[in-house]
Design a protein around this motif. Structure first.
Motif, PDB file in Angstrom:
ATOM      1  N   ALA A 136       0.815  -1.392  -0.143  1.00  0.00           N
ATOM      2  CA  ALA A 136      -0.025   0.000  -0.040  1.00  0.00           C
ATOM      3  C   ALA A 136       0.767   1.184   0.074  1.00  0.00           C
ATOM      4  CB  ALA A 136      -0.718  -0.079   1.369  1.00  0.00           C
ATOM      5  N   ARG A 137       0.558   2.176  -0.822  1.00  0.00           N
ATOM      6  CA  ARG A 137       1.084   3.570  -1.025  1.00  0.00           C
ATOM      7  C   ARG A 137       0.531   4.608  -0.628  1.00  0.00           C
ATOM      8  NH1 ARG A 137       6.443   2.974  -3.192  1.00  0.00           N
ATOM      9  NH2 ARG A 137       7.102   0.818  -4.020  1.00  0.00           N
ATOM     10  N   GLU A 138       0.955   5.789  -0.428  1.00  0.00           N
ATOM     11  CA  GLU A 138       0.104   6.921  -0.038  1.00  0.00           C
ATOM     12  C   GLU A 138      -0.518   7.507  -1.396  1.00  0.00           C
ATOM     13  OE1 GLU A 138       0.814  11.690   1.577  1.00  0.00           O
ATOM     14  OE2 GLU A 138       2.321  10.083   1.218  1.00  0.00           O
ATOM     15  N   GLN A 139      -1.785   7.702  -1.084  1.00  0.00           N
ATOM     16  CA  GLN A 139      -2.707   8.216  -2.383  1.00  0.00           C
ATOM     17  C   GLN A 139      -1.961   9.442  -2.929  1.00  0.00           C
ATOM     18  OE1 GLN A 139      -5.232   8.155  -4.118  1.00  0.00           O
ATOM     19  NE2 GLN A 139      -6.677   9.641  -3.659  1.00  0.00           N
ATOM     20  N   LEU A 140      -2.098   9.485  -4.231  1.00  0.00           N
ATOM     21  CA  LEU A 140      -1.405  10.576  -5.155  1.00  0.00           C
ATOM     22  C   LEU A 140      -2.051  11.904  -4.387  1.00  0.00           C
ATOM     23  CD1 LEU A 140      -1.364   9.631  -8.676  1.00  0.00           C
ATOM     24  CD2 LEU A 140       0.580  10.305  -7.522  1.00  0.00           C
ATOM     25  N   LYS A 141      -1.231  13.007  -3.778  1.00  0.00           N
ATOM     26  CA  LYS A 141      -1.676  14.104  -3.506  1.00  0.00           C
ATOM     27  C   LYS A 141      -2.527  15.014  -4.363  1.00  0.00           C
ATOM     28  CE  LYS A 141      -0.440  12.808   0.683  1.00  0.00           C
ATOM     29  NZ  LYS A 141      -1.258  12.019   1.462  1.00  0.00           N
ATOM     30  N   VAL A 142      -1.916  14.849  -5.570  1.00  0.00           N
ATOM     31  CA  VAL A 142      -3.020  15.694  -6.562  1.00  0.00           C
ATOM     32  C   VAL A 142      -4.298  15.393  -6.689  1.00  0.00           C
ATOM     33  CG1 VAL A 142      -2.226  14.301  -8.476  1.00  0.00           C
ATOM     34  CG2 VAL A 142      -2.849  16.749  -8.813  1.00  0.00           C
ATOM     35  N   ALA A 176      -5.841  16.111  -3.119  1.00  0.00           N
ATOM     36  CA  ALA A 176      -6.711  17.535  -2.893  1.00  0.00           C
ATOM     37  C   ALA A 176      -7.867  17.635  -3.468  1.00  0.00           C
ATOM     38  CB  ALA A 176      -5.577  18.423  -3.688  1.00  0.00           C
ATOM     39  N   LEU A 177      -8.305  16.992  -4.529  1.00  0.00           N
ATOM     40  CA  LEU A 177      -9.666  16.853  -4.880  1.00  0.00           C
ATOM     41  C   LEU A 177     -10.624  16.083  -3.982  1.00  0.00           C
ATOM     42  CD1 LEU A 177      -9.091  15.928  -8.626  1.00  0.00           C
ATOM     43  CD2 LEU A 177     -10.085  17.849  -7.818  1.00  0.00           C
ATOM     44  N   ASP A 178     -10.168  15.064  -3.177  1.00  0.00           N
ATOM     45  CA  ASP A 178     -11.027  14.211  -2.429  1.00  0.00           C
ATOM     46  C   ASP A 178     -11.218  15.091  -1.045  1.00  0.00           C
ATOM     47  OD1 ASP A 178     -11.312  11.829  -3.737  1.00  0.00           O
ATOM     48  OD2 ASP A 178      -9.369  11.012  -2.889  1.00  0.00           O
ATOM     49  N   ILE A 179     -10.517  15.983  -0.702  1.00  0.00           N
ATOM     50  CA  ILE A 179     -10.606  16.539   0.386  1.00  0.00           C
ATOM     51  C   ILE A 179     -11.142  17.911   0.316  1.00  0.00           C
ATOM     52  CG2 ILE A 179      -8.851  15.346   1.801  1.00  0.00           C
ATOM     53  CD1 ILE A 179      -6.864  17.581   1.424  1.00  0.00           C
ATOM     54  N   ALA A 180     -11.273  18.624  -1.082  1.00  0.00           N
ATOM     55  CA  ALA A 180     -11.309  20.055  -1.269  1.00  0.00           C
ATOM     56  C   ALA A 180     -12.883  20.277  -0.947  1.00  0.00           C
ATOM     57  CB  ALA A 180     -11.576  20.048  -2.856  1.00  0.00           C
ATOM     58  N   LYS A 181     -13.165  21.483  -0.467  1.00  0.00           N
ATOM     59  CA  LYS A 181     -14.412  21.858   0.114  1.00  0.00           C
ATOM     60  C   LYS A 181     -15.332  21.921  -1.304  1.00  0.00           C
ATOM     61  CE  LYS A 181     -12.857  24.215   4.222  1.00  0.00           C
ATOM     62  NZ  LYS A 181     -12.818  25.533   4.948  1.00  0.00           N
ATOM     63  N   GLY A 193      -1.864  35.039  -2.572  1.00  0.00           N
ATOM     64  CA  GLY A 193      -0.659  35.597  -1.910  1.00  0.00           C
ATOM     65  C   GLY A 193      -0.050  35.277  -0.518  1.00  0.00           C
ATOM     66  N   GLY A 194      -0.858  34.414  -0.027  1.00  0.00           N
ATOM     67  CA  GLY A 194      -0.411  33.607   1.443  1.00  0.00           C
ATOM     68  C   GLY A 194       0.806  33.018   1.232  1.00  0.00           C
ATOM     69  N   HIS A 195       1.245  32.590   2.487  1.00  0.00           N
ATOM     70  CA  HIS A 195       2.876  32.077   2.437  1.00  0.00           C
ATOM     71  C   HIS A 195       2.517  30.702   2.895  1.00  0.00           C
ATOM     72  CE1 HIS A 195       4.447  36.169   1.879  1.00  0.00           C
ATOM     73  NE2 HIS A 195       3.830  36.463   2.978  1.00  0.00           N
ATOM     74  N   ASP A 196       1.720  29.997   3.005  1.00  0.00           N
ATOM     75  CA  ASP A 196       1.453  28.943   3.358  1.00  0.00           C
ATOM     76  C   ASP A 196       1.620  27.932   2.147  1.00  0.00           C
ATOM     77  OD1 ASP A 196       0.957  26.428   4.803  1.00  0.00           O
ATOM     78  OD2 ASP A 196      -1.123  26.321   3.886  1.00  0.00           O
ATOM     79  N   ILE A 197       2.760  27.001   2.372  1.00  0.00           N
ATOM     80  CA  ILE A 197       3.186  25.996   1.327  1.00  0.00           C
ATOM     81  C   ILE A 197       2.984  24.860   1.819  1.00  0.00           C
ATOM     82  CG2 ILE A 197       5.040  25.245  -0.314  1.00  0.00           C
ATOM     83  CD1 ILE A 197       6.148  27.999  -0.276  1.00  0.00           C
ATOM     84  N   ARG A 198       2.195  24.044   0.926  1.00  0.00           N
ATOM     85  CA  ARG A 198       2.069  22.522   1.291  1.00  0.00           C
ATOM     86  C   ARG A 198       2.804  21.670   0.283  1.00  0.00           C
ATOM     87  NH1 ARG A 198      -4.070  22.335   0.940  1.00  0.00           N
ATOM     88  NH2 ARG A 198      -3.851  24.067  -0.278  1.00  0.00           N
ATOM     89  N   LYS A 199       3.498  20.824   0.714  1.00  0.00           N
ATOM     90  CA  LYS A 199       3.958  19.824  -0.389  1.00  0.00           C
ATOM     91  C   LYS A 199       3.141  18.488  -0.725  1.00  0.00           C
ATOM     92  CE  LYS A 199       8.343  21.233  -0.210  1.00  0.00           C
ATOM     93  NZ  LYS A 199       8.930  21.555  -1.623  1.00  0.00           N
ATOM     94  N   VAL A 200       3.039  18.370  -1.942  1.00  0.00           N
ATOM     95  CA  VAL A 200       2.255  17.636  -2.680  1.00  0.00           C
ATOM     96  C   VAL A 200       2.481  16.796  -3.507  1.00  0.00           C
ATOM     97  CG1 VAL A 200      -0.346  17.293  -3.586  1.00  0.00           C
ATOM     98  CG2 VAL A 200       0.369  19.304  -2.323  1.00  0.00           C
ATOM     99  N   PRO A 201       2.945  15.449  -2.800  1.00  0.00           N
ATOM    100  CA  PRO A 201       3.404  14.484  -4.073  1.00  0.00           C
ATOM    101  C   PRO A 201       2.528  14.225  -4.924  1.00  0.00           C
ATOM    102  CG  PRO A 201       3.747  13.539  -1.617  1.00  0.00           C
ATOM    103  CD  PRO A 201       2.850  14.708  -1.721  1.00  0.00           C
ATOM    104  N   VAL A 202       3.024  13.887  -6.269  1.00  0.00           N
ATOM    105  CA  VAL A 202       2.155  13.424  -7.408  1.00  0.00           C
ATOM    106  C   VAL A 202       3.097  12.481  -8.273  1.00  0.00           C
ATOM    107  CG1 VAL A 202       0.963  15.586  -7.773  1.00  0.00           C
ATOM    108  CG2 VAL A 202       2.966  15.739  -8.816  1.00  0.00           C
TER     109      VAL A 202
END
Length: 539
Positions: free
Chosen positions: A2-8, A11-16, A530-539
Motif C-alpha cells: 500500500a502506498r500513499e494516495q497521489l496528493k494531486v 487534494a480533490l478528495d478533500i476539497a471543500k 498571496g499567502g505564504h502557506d506552502i503544502r508539499k503535494v506528492p504527484v
C-alpha cells in the motif's frame, strides 16, 4: 504494498464544495435531463401515432400501433442506448472523457431533430425513419451514462461524491417532468386552435391533420437543452484522475487542477511508472479476482431494476386507462388523448419520481449506497405485491386513488433506491483506466433489462381472455400476474445487492486499490491570494 494516495488527487478528495462542483453538476446533469426527455417522450405520443397512421375505418376504437411497430418504437432507442453505453464507455477510457463527451451531445441534438422530421405520409416510411433516428439518438444517450457518471465521480470530493453523482442523475426526473409539460402545452395549444369531436362521434374528424405536428414538436424539443450545454461541455478540462492515472501525465493533471481548485501548483520532476499488477486488463484473472463479483453485482442489480422500472414508466398510460384516470380512447379526440396521458405522467413525476431522486441526493452520503439500494428494492417488492395480490380491489372506482398512491410509492422507492444507486456505484469502485468501460457495461446490462421490460410488458400485460386483448396482440398473463412477476424481479434485485461494495466516504483509489501501485514525487500548492502557506503535494 500500500502506498500513499497521489496528493494531486487527494487534494480533490478533500476539497471543500466549490462553484466548479455545481458547474459540473449542471453541465453533466443537463445531458441527463435530455436523455430522460428523449427516452420517455415517445410514451406520450405512441397512442397518437396509432390514430394518425393506423386508422381502421371499420373499427369502433381508434387506431393503435401494431404490436411489432409499438415494440420497435418503444424499444429501438434502448437498443441504441445499450450499444452506445458499451462503445462510448470503452472509448472514454481510451481517448479520455472530455474528447468523447462532445460527440455524444451532438449526436443527441442531430437525431432528436431528425426523429421529428421523419418523412413521408406512408405509415411504414414514417415509422421506419422514426425508429432509425431514435436508434442513433439512443446511441448518443448511451454514451452520456458512463461519461457523465465518471466525470462527476472524478471531479467530486469523497465526502459528498455520492450526492454530486446523484444530483446529475436526478436531472433525469426533471427531464421526465419536462416531457410531460411540453406535451401538455403543445397539445393544449393545438386542441384549442384545432378543436375536434371525440372518436365515437366522428372517427375521421377526431384526428385533425395538425395532430401530426404535435408528436413531432414534442420529440424534437429534446434537442434544445442538449444544444444549450454543448459549449460548456467543451470548456471542461479533462479529469485529473484520467490525466494522472491513465495518461500518466501528472504535470498536466496538476495544471488542470490548479484551474479547477483555484490554486497555483508548482510541479517538481516526477516519475509515474507502470507497476506490475496495476496494468491488468478487463479480461484478466487479476480483474476477475479484484472486481469480478463487483461487476456481477452492478450489472445484475441494474438489469433487474430496469426490467421493473422501464416496464412501469413506459406503460403508465395503459395502467391509468385501466384504473380510469385516462378516459376510454373513443371518448377523446387524438390531441386530447395526448394531453390526458401527459397530465397523468406529469403528476406521477411531480409526486413520486422527482422527490425520490432528491431524497437520494440528501441522504446517500449519510446512510450509504448499500442501505439505500437494499431499502429501495425491499419497498418496491412490498408495494408491487400490494398492488398485484388484491388487484381487483384496486380497479374498483372507489379505490382508484389508493392504487395511484401505491403505484407512486413504488416509483418513489425506485428513485430513492436502486435507480439512483445503480448509476452511482459503478463510477466509484473500478480502476480509472477501466472505470468508464465498467460503468458502460453495467449500464448496458440495465438497458438490456429495459428492453425486456419494454418489449415483454407489451405482451405480458395483455388480458388472459383473447377477446379482451388490444388489437393484434395475443393473450398475455394479465396485469395482475405481470405485477407479481415484477415484484419477484425486485426481490432478486435485493438479493444481488449484497455483491455490491459500499463506497461511502472512501476515495476512488481506495475502492479500486490503485493507490497500492502509485509512485510518489512532489508538487507545491500555493494559494493564489498571496499567502505564504506552502503544502508539499506528492504527484
Amino acid at each position: 504494498m500500500a502506498r500513499e494516495q497521489l496528493k494531486v488527487l487527494n487534494a480533490l478528495d478533500i476539497a471543500k464544495t466549490q462553484w466548479y462542483h455545481f458547474t459540473a453538476i449542471i453541465i453533466a446533469g443537463m445531458g441527463f435531463f435530455t436523455d430522460a426527455y428523449d427516452l420517455f417522450c415517445i410514451s406520450l405520443v405512441t397512442k397518437s401515432l396509432g390514430r394518425i397512421y393506423y386508422h381502421d375505418d371499420h373499427s369502433k376504437k381508434p387506431g393503435i400501433l401494431p404490436p411489432n411497430v409499438a415494440a420497435a418504437a418503444n424499444g429501438v432507442a434502448f437498443c441504441g442506448t445499450l450499444a452506445g453505453q458499451l462503445f462510448f464507455g470503452w472509448l472514454g477510457d481510451k481517448m479520455g472523457r472530455k474528447k468523447v463527451y462532445g460527440m455524444t451531445l451532438m449526436l443527441m441534438v442531430i437525431c432528436s431533430i431528425a426523429s421529428g422530421l421523419s418523412f413521408g405520409k406512408d405509415p411504414a416510411a414514417v415509422m421506419a425513419t422514426l425508429c432509425f433516428f431514435r436508434f442513433w439518438l439512443g446511441f448518443g444517450i448511451g454514451g452520456d451514462y458512463p461519461l457523465s457518471a465518471t466525470i462527476m465521480s472524478e471531479y467530486a470530493n469523497k465526502k459528498t461524491r455520492g450526492a454530486f453523482i446523484a444530483a446529475v442523475f436526478a436531472m433525469q426526473g426533471f427531464g421526465i417532468l419536462a416531457g410531460g409539460i411540453v406535451a401538455i402545452i403543445v397539445s393544449a395549444a393545438f386542441n384549442s386552435a384545432y378543436p375536434a369531436r371525440p372518436y365515437f362521434e366522428d372517427a375521421i374528424g377526431s384526428t385533425v391533420p395538425q395532430a401530426d405536428y404535435v408528436w413531432r414538436i414534442v420529440v424534437m424539443f429534446g434537442a434544445v437543452p442538449a444544444a444549450l450545454t454543448y459549449y460548456w461541455r467543451m470548456k471542461m478540462p479533462e479529469t485529473a484522475r484520467y490525466t494522472a492515472l491513465v495518461a500518466k501525465n501528472a504535470k498536466q493533471a496538476a495544471a488542470d487542477m490548479s484551474k479547477v481548485l483555484q490554486v497555483d501548483l508548482e510541479v517538481e520532476p516526477e516519475i509515474i511508472e507502470k507497476r506490475r499488477g496495476n496494468d491488468f486488463g478487463l479480461f484478466s484473472k487479476e480483474f476477475l479476482r479484484r472486481h469480478g463479483l463487483h461487476l456481477l453485482g452492478t450489472t445484475s442489480t441494474w438489469f433487474l431494476l430496469d426490467i421493473a422500472f422501464y416496464s412501469q414508466n413506459l406503460f403508465q398510460k395503459d395502467i391509468f386507462s385501466k384504473i380510469g384516470w385516462i378516459p376510454p380512447a373513443e371518448t377523446m379526440n387524438a390531441i386530447e388523448e395526448v394531453y390526458k396521458i401527459a397530465r397523468a405522467q406529469t403528476l406521477i413525476a411531480l409526486c413520486s419520481t422527482i422527490p425520490g431522486y432528491w431524497f437520494t441526493v440528501a441522504l446517500i452520503d449519510r446512510i450509504g449506497r448499500f442501505a439505500i439500494q437494499l431499502m429501495g428494492f425491499f419497498f418496491m417488492t412490498v408495494f408491487m405485491f400490494a398492488l398485484a395480490i388484491p388487484y381487483d380491489h384496486w380497479t374498483h372506482k372507489d379505490n382508484r386513488i389508493g392504487f395511484v398512491v401505491m403505484y407512486s410509492l413504488t416509483f418513489f422507492f425506485a428513485n430513492f433506491g436502486p435507480n439512483a444507486t445503480t448509476f452511482i456505484v459503478p463510477a466509484e469502485i473500478f480502476p480509472a483506466r477501466l472505470r468508464s468501460t465498467c460503468h458502460g457495461i453495467s449500464a448496458a446490462a440495465g438497458k438490456a433489462g429495459a428492453i425486456v421490460g419494454a418489449f415483454g410488458f407489451l405482451y405480458a400485460s395483455q388480458s388472459t381472455n383473447p377477446n379482451k386483448t388490444d388489437a393484434g396482440y395475443p393473450a398475455g398473463i394479465g396485469m395482475k400476474n405481470s405485477l407479481i412477476v415484477l415484484g419477484c424481479i425486485n426481490f432478486f434485485g435485493m438479493v444481488f445487492t449484497f455483491l455490491v461494495p459500499e463506497a461511502n466516504g472512501k476515495s476512488l483509489e481506495e475502492m479500486s486499490q490503485e493507490n497500492e501501485e502509485e509512485s510518489e514525487s512532489a508538487t507545491e500548492i500555493r494559494p493564489q491570494n498571496g499567502g505564504h502557506d506552502i503544502r508539499k503535494v506528492p504527484v
